[in-house]
Design an enzyme around this catalytic site. Structure first.
Site, PDB file in Angstrom:
ATOM      1  N   GLU A 112     -64.876  41.074  -7.130  1.00  0.00           N
ATOM      2  CA  GLU A 112     -63.469  40.789  -7.366  1.00  0.00           C
ATOM      3  C   GLU A 112     -63.345  39.692  -8.413  1.00  0.00           C
ATOM      4  O   GLU A 112     -63.978  38.636  -8.291  1.00  0.00           O
ATOM      5  CB  GLU A 112     -62.789  40.313  -6.082  1.00  0.00           C
ATOM      6  N   ASP A 163     -53.851  32.353  -1.983  1.00  0.00           N
ATOM      7  CA  ASP A 163     -55.061  31.581  -2.253  1.00  0.00           C
ATOM      8  C   ASP A 163     -55.004  30.194  -1.636  1.00  0.00           C
ATOM      9  O   ASP A 163     -53.978  29.515  -1.683  1.00  0.00           O
ATOM     10  CB  ASP A 163     -55.280  31.443  -3.763  1.00  0.00           C
TER      11      ASP A 163
END
Length: 261
Positions: free
Chosen positions: A48, A59
């Site tokens: 990724e 995140d």
């Protein structure tokens, strides 16, 4: 069945899958291809690549800071793609980013520019399942998989719906919250992951908070593999690529052995 899905399904028949995440350009775009090569060499089934964004809602602090470093280096989606257009990755790549980045670039142009790269899929955390039709026509034509995340709070019927639409691999989120290390897992997590894996027709990988070998071994026992992000991002920044390679190898050694049997 899309290319990424076929590849990972076949890979999962032989070994547990390890998919690392890195923030593209956090150490400068000049380091990106070396980082990809290192991860593939040390057992990554796919990788990724985070696309830096100003407001990354999924995140945690480590990846947020890496994104800010990339933005300070003037890293953009366009520059990432240009780098990938001149590089043959040993494993498939998956772009993980937010809708604003991809729609601003233009979906048709995005698919066209990725046609001669090893990018085979996307993870877009802020694109709800109900709005996937905004990207699917373009992605389907370009053989780009749209990967689904399944949260701990998803009801059973919702999980069934997501599994039916899943491509590439199913990203089973292991915690409520954002990415990061040092997370606490709920008591019935293994049972939850095993149930999803039993129902899924494609590989199911556990992610968020996976940061050490004991986590990898635990989740390999109840699903098809893991995603590791924050710990690798942190290691690349603090320890450098050589030491990060050793860390990744320490996580993937059991999977390499399984593949060799």
């Amino acid at each position: 069945m899309k290319t990424l899905t076929t590849y990972l399904c076949k890979k999962a028949e032989k070994q547990k899958l390890f998919v690392p995440y890195i923030m593209a350009g956090a150490q400068g775009l000049g380091a990106l291809t070396e980082e990809i090569t290192m991860l593939a060499k040390n057992g990554a089934a796919a990788i990724e690549l985070g696309v830096p964004f100003s407001d990354p809602v999924a995140d945690g602090p480590i990846i947020q800071e890496a994104g800010l470093r990339a933005l300070e280096r003037k890293v953009t989606l366009k520059k990432i793609i240009e780098r990938l257009q001149n590089f043959d990755s040993p494993v498939p790549l998956i772009l993980m980013g937010y809708t604003n980045s991809f729609f601003h670039y233009g979906l048709e142009k995005l698919a066209e520019d990725l046609a001669n790269t090893d990018v085979k899929g996307f993870i877009i955390p802020d694109l709800p399942y109900e709005h996937r039709d905004l990207v699917l026509p373009v992605f389907d034509q370009a053989d780009l998989a749209l990967l689904q995340l399944i949260s701990l709070t998803s009801p059973k019927e919702r999980i069934k719906t997501l599994l039916q639409a899943a491509e590439g691999f199913v990203y089973a989120v292991t915690i409520n919250g954002t990415t990061g290390t040092g997370k606490n897992y709920r008591d019935n997590l293994d049972e939850h992951l095993a149930a999803i894996t039993a129902e899924s027709k494609i590989p199911v990988l556990a992610g968020f908070g996976v940061s050490e070998r004991s986590h990898v071994e635990r989740f390999n026992a109840c699903c098809d593999g893991v995603v590791v992000g924050s710990k690798i991002v942190q290691s690349l920044y603090e320890e450098g690529i050589k030491e990060t390679g050793k860390f990744v190898a320490s996580l993937t050694t059991p999977m390499k052995q399984a593949d060799a049997v």
